[in-house]
Design an enzyme around this catalytic site. Structure first.
Site, PDB file in Angstrom:
ATOM      1  N   ASP A 165       0.863  -1.186   0.000  1.00 31.82           N
ATOM      2  CA  ASP A 165       0.000   0.000   0.000  1.00 31.82           C
ATOM      3  C   ASP A 165       0.889   1.221   0.000  1.00 31.82           C
ATOM      4  O   ASP A 165       1.368   1.622   1.058  1.00 31.82           O
ATOM      5  CB  ASP A 165      -0.911  -0.042   1.228  1.00 31.82           C
ATOM      6  CG  ASP A 165      -1.751   1.202   1.391  1.00 31.82           C
ATOM      7  OD1 ASP A 165      -1.851   1.971   0.439  1.00 31.82           O
ATOM      8  OD2 ASP A 165      -2.312   1.398   2.485  1.00 31.82           O
ATOM      9  N   GLU A 195      -1.390  10.690   0.584  1.00 33.48           N
ATOM     10  CA  GLU A 195      -2.682   9.988   0.543  1.00 33.48           C
ATOM     11  C   GLU A 195      -3.096   9.534   1.929  1.00 33.48           C
ATOM     12  O   GLU A 195      -4.252   9.667   2.338  1.00 33.48           O
ATOM     13  CB  GLU A 195      -2.582   8.773  -0.402  1.00 33.48           C
ATOM     14  CG  GLU A 195      -3.929   8.119  -0.736  1.00 33.48           C
ATOM     15  CD  GLU A 195      -4.351   6.992   0.214  1.00 33.48           C
ATOM     16  OE1 GLU A 195      -5.467   6.474   0.050  1.00 33.48           O
ATOM     17  OE2 GLU A 195      -3.577   6.630   1.138  1.00 33.48           O
ATOM     18  N   ASP A 218      -4.939   1.206  -6.074  1.00 28.66           N
ATOM     19  CA  ASP A 218      -4.581   1.078  -4.661  1.00 28.66           C
ATOM     20  C   ASP A 218      -4.881  -0.340  -4.197  1.00 28.66           C
ATOM     21  O   ASP A 218      -5.398  -1.151  -4.962  1.00 28.66           O
ATOM     22  CB  ASP A 218      -5.354   2.112  -3.818  1.00 28.66           C
ATOM     23  CG  ASP A 218      -4.569   2.591  -2.601  1.00 28.66           C
ATOM     24  OD1 ASP A 218      -3.776   1.800  -2.043  1.00 28.66           O
ATOM     25  OD2 ASP A 218      -4.750   3.747  -2.198  1.00 28.66           O
ATOM     26  N   HIS A 304      -1.753  -2.209   6.070  1.00 28.37           N
ATOM     27  CA  HIS A 304      -1.170  -1.302   7.070  1.00 28.37           C
ATOM     28  C   HIS A 304      -0.364  -2.057   8.138  1.00 28.37           C
ATOM     29  O   HIS A 304      -0.238  -1.593   9.265  1.00 28.37           O
ATOM     30  CB  HIS A 304      -2.230  -0.378   7.709  1.00 28.37           C
ATOM     31  CG  HIS A 304      -2.621   0.747   6.791  1.00 28.37           C
ATOM     32  ND1 HIS A 304      -3.255   1.899   7.225  1.00 28.37           N
ATOM     33  CD2 HIS A 304      -2.457   0.906   5.465  1.00 28.37           C
ATOM     34  CE1 HIS A 304      -3.458   2.699   6.194  1.00 28.37           C
ATOM     35  NE2 HIS A 304      -2.983   2.115   5.110  1.00 28.37           N
TER      36      HIS A 304
HETATM   37 CO    CO Z   1      -3.064   2.943   3.098  1.00 26.70          CO
HETATM   38 ZN    ZN Z   2      -3.242   3.097  -0.186  1.00 27.20          ZN
END
Ligand code: CO
Ligand code: ZN
Length: 335
Positions: A165, A195, A218, A304
Site C-alpha cells: 500500500d 494519501e 490502490d 497497514h
Molecule cells: Co493505506
Molecule cells: Zn493506499
C-alpha cells in the site's frame, strides 16, 4: 515486475517525505522519452503522454504510514506521533527506519502493558540505540520521519512486505508509463503524495490536470482468511473493480466501462465493496464540477502492517486491464 515492487517497497517514504520514492520512480520512467515529467509543489510526480483525446488521470500514491519524532527524553528514547492510520498492535516491537537511514525499534511502556488492551501510540517509544538525549540528537531531531522496516518475503505467486500500500500501485503505474499506449488519449500518470493523511496530493494534482476520467490504483482488503469478516474479495481472483468504499460510490458508467473492458479482454476481475477506508479516487471524483472516477484495487491481506500480502497474478492482470482502459477511445464512450 516483482523486482520493481521489491525496489519500491524497500524505500522509506512517509507522507510529506516522498522524495526518495519519487527519485526512484523518475529514474525508471525516464526511459520512456515520450513522457513529459514534472514534479509539483506538493511533491506529486506527474508524467504525461500527450494526446489530442480525452484527459485520463491515473494515480497511485507514493507515501506510506509512518512515525514522526515529537520528543526526545533524557535517556535517548523518542516519543512519536503517528502519520496516517496505524493499528497499534502492528507496531509494538517492530523495526523502523528513518528517511536519513537511522534504524530503530518500537518499544512499549511495560509496566502497564498487556496484550488484551493494546496501548495507544503515546505509551510507545522508538529506541534508536542511543544512551542519552545528546546521543539521540546526533541521529534525529523533532520532526524526523520514519517508516516501518521489513523484509521482502517471496512465496512464488504471492509476496509479502511493508508498503504494498501503495508501492504495488506505483509499480503498476511504472509499467503502464513505460508501455507503448496505442491511443490518442491525453494520459497523466500521477504518483501522488500524502494519501495516507487525507488524499492531499491527489486533490491538488486533479485540480491542476482537470481530467475527464480518473482512476486510482490502490490496495483493498480481502475476506479470504480464516474467520475473516465478510468481504467478496480474494487473493488471486483478479484485480478488483471498486463499487463503493467509505469515501465514494463509483458511478455506473465507470463500473460498466471497467467490467466491459475486462470481459472483452478476458481479464478476470472481482467487484469490491470496502466498508472502511478510501483512496485518491474519492477526491478525484469530486474535483471541480465532478469527474467520472473509479478504482482498480489489488486485493491485499494484512493492510497497514509490515506484512501486507498480495498475489502477482492480480497485479499483472490489473496492469492489463488498465492498459486496455487507457487505450479505449473515451470520446466514443461519452466520457
Ligand atoms: Co493505506
Ligand atoms: Zn493506499
Amino acid at each position: 515486475m516483482k523486482s520493481i515492487i521489491r525496489d519500491l517497497t524497500e524505500i522509506i517514504g512517509p507522507s510529506s517525505y516522498e522524495e526518495l520514492v519519487a527519485d526512484a520512480i523518475e529514474k525508471m520512467i525516464k526511459k520512456n522519452k515520450n513522457l513529459e515529467i514534472k514534479r509539483d509543489v506538493m511533491g506529486n510526480l506527474i508524467a504525461r503522454k500527450r494526446g489530442g483525446g480525452k484527459k485520463i488521470m491515473i494515480a497511485a500514491h507514493m507515501d506510506e504510514i509512518g512515525f514522526m519524532v515529537k520528543h526526545i527524553d533524557k535517556n535517548g528514547f523518542l516519543r512519536f506521533a503517528v502519520v496516517g492510520g496505524i493499528f497499534n498492535h502492528n507496531i509494538i516491537e517492530n523495526h523502523v527506519k528513518f528517511t536519513s537511514g537511522v534504524e530503530g525499534v518500537i518499544g512499549v511502556e511495560s509496566k502497564t502493558f498487556n496484550w488484551k488492551d493494546i496501548p495507544s501510540a503515546d505509551k510507545m517509544f522508538i529506541d534508536i540505540g542511543a544512551k542519552s538525549k545528546a546521543e539521540a540528537e546526533k541521529l534525529v531531531s523533532i520532526g524526523s520521519l520514519a517508516g516501518m522496516k521489513a523484509t521482502f518475503v517471496d512465496m512464488g505467486k504471492r509476496i509479502s512486505t511493508k508498503t504494498l500500500d501503495d508501492r504495488v500501485g506505483c509499480a503498476m503505474l511504472v509499467k503502464l508509463a513505460l508501455s507503448e499506449i496505442k491511443s490518442n488519449n491525453d494520459v497523466y500518470f500521477v504518483f501522488t503524495t500524502q494519501e495516507e493523511v487525507g488524499l492531499r496530493g491527489a486533490k491538488t494534482s486533479a485540480f491542476g490536470i482537470s481530467p475527464d476520467f480518473a482512476v486510482a490504483i490502490d490496495v483493498t482488503d480481502t475476506g479470504d482468511t480464516p474467520e475473516s469478516h465478510v468481504m467478496e474479495v480474494s487473493l488471486g481472483k483478479g484485480p478488483a473493480i471498486k463499487v463503493m468504499d467509505s469515501g465514494m460510490v463509483v458511478r455506473k458508467p465507470v463500473i460498466d466501462f471497467m467490467k466491459e473492458t475486462a470481459e472483452k479482454n478476458k481479464i478476470p476481475y472481482q467487484l469490491e465493496i470496502l466498508t472502511a477506508g478510501s483512496t485518491d479516487a474519492m477526491v478525484m471524483q469530486t474535483n471541480k464540477d465532478g469527474v467520472l472516477a473509479g478504482v482498480i484495487s489489488v486485493p491485499t491481506r494484512y493492510i497497514h502492517s509490515q506484512a501486507e500480502t498480495c498475489d502477482m497474478d492480480d497485479v499483472e492482470n490489473g496492469v492489463k486491464l488498465l492498459k486496455a482502459m487507457i487505450e479505449t477511445d473515451l470520446s466514443k464512450k461519452g466520457f
